[in-house]
Design an enzyme around this catalytic site. Sequence first.
Site, short mmCIF file in Angstrom:
data_model
loop_
_atom_site.label_atom_id
_atom_site.label_comp_id
_atom_site.label_asym_id
_atom_site.label_seq_id
_atom_site.Cartn_x
_atom_site.Cartn_y
_atom_site.Cartn_z
N GLY A 10 -5.00 32.51 7.42
CA GLY A 10 -4.39 31.18 7.07
C GLY A 10 -4.00 31.15 5.42
O GLY A 10 -3.52 29.95 5.35
N LYS A 21 -0.78 -11.01 -1.09
CA LYS A 21 -1.66 -10.59 -0.14
C LYS A 21 -2.97 -9.86 -0.61
O LYS A 21 -3.15 -9.64 -1.77
CB LYS A 21 -1.00 -9.35 0.70
CG LYS A 21 -0.85 -7.90 -0.19
CD LYS A 21 0.03 -6.78 0.72
CE LYS A 21 -0.37 -5.48 -0.37
NZ LYS A 21 0.35 -4.38 0.27
#
Length: 320
Positions: free
Chosen positions: A47, A201
């Site tokens: 990997g 908000k």
Amino acid sequence: MSSDCKNEFKRPLQLFTLNSNPDLAQEIADHIGVPLGKCTVSQFSDGETRINIEESVRGCDVYIIQSTSNPVNENLMELYILIDALKRASAATINIVIPYYGYARQDRKARSREPITSKLVANLMETAGADRIVTLDLHAPQIQGFFDVPIDHLQAVPILSDYFAEKNLENLVIVSPDHGGVIRARRMADRLKAPLGIIDKRRPSPNVAEVMNIIGEIEGKTAIIIDDIIDTAGTIKLAADALIEKGAREVYACCTHPVLSGPAIERIEESKIKELVVTNTIALEDSKRIDKITQLSVANLIGEAIKRVNRDESVSSLFE
């Protein structure tokens, strides 16, 4: 480009791309008029990332084009490794073009014992060997101060504004979905000669927003919500709903960076948004290319910025 990277620029220039957004990189290369450098990215069986530069970069101004979008950690690691490879290959300068800067929302300590990951990412780029950063619409402008190398901060507002100007929409109001985006919304409002609205908000938890109030005249108008990032689309859907309830005739939305994670596409499909306009700082998967989404290119803007940096010309004059 030949190994001695001869071209018409002030200094020899080469472009390289990694895996995050090769289509955008090719568009930028086409605009500048140089081919993309030869470079392969692969993985070992365990990997680990492997990068091989297949042509000389000695003495060249090298530009790496890589958005640090999903998979963000993998894209960052590719970037760090290529920077290191270029430094060891005697590139004259290593310039990082990051259309979308990942981890930008982790730019401060909001509570105890939190990291400032955006600063860590900046430190790692410089440690690897970056000489300059070119990026687009950082989530927090103060991230520019996280770098000790020059940074050119580009804006997508002109591109988005021009698109809506060509639609000849009438009775516009430009809406910021929160207080933090007011400067961006005001820039679009000035370009389109439209009034400004602000949504008040609060965010009780990450990726969760609640509309508290709407500031500005909305009734009967065509609203355009502008944001820098749309991630899960919860904020933009709530904002569109609130604007329609407040009497808006119709609602458009736009953003620079279409992260569009999790339930974003479903929410946009179900929302009252007539059209969502985004740029290609992040490559869209086929599953995200829905009829409601229009994608504009930032390639010419980035390409022009690269040419101006190479020629020691003003970049900020692009936005005057």
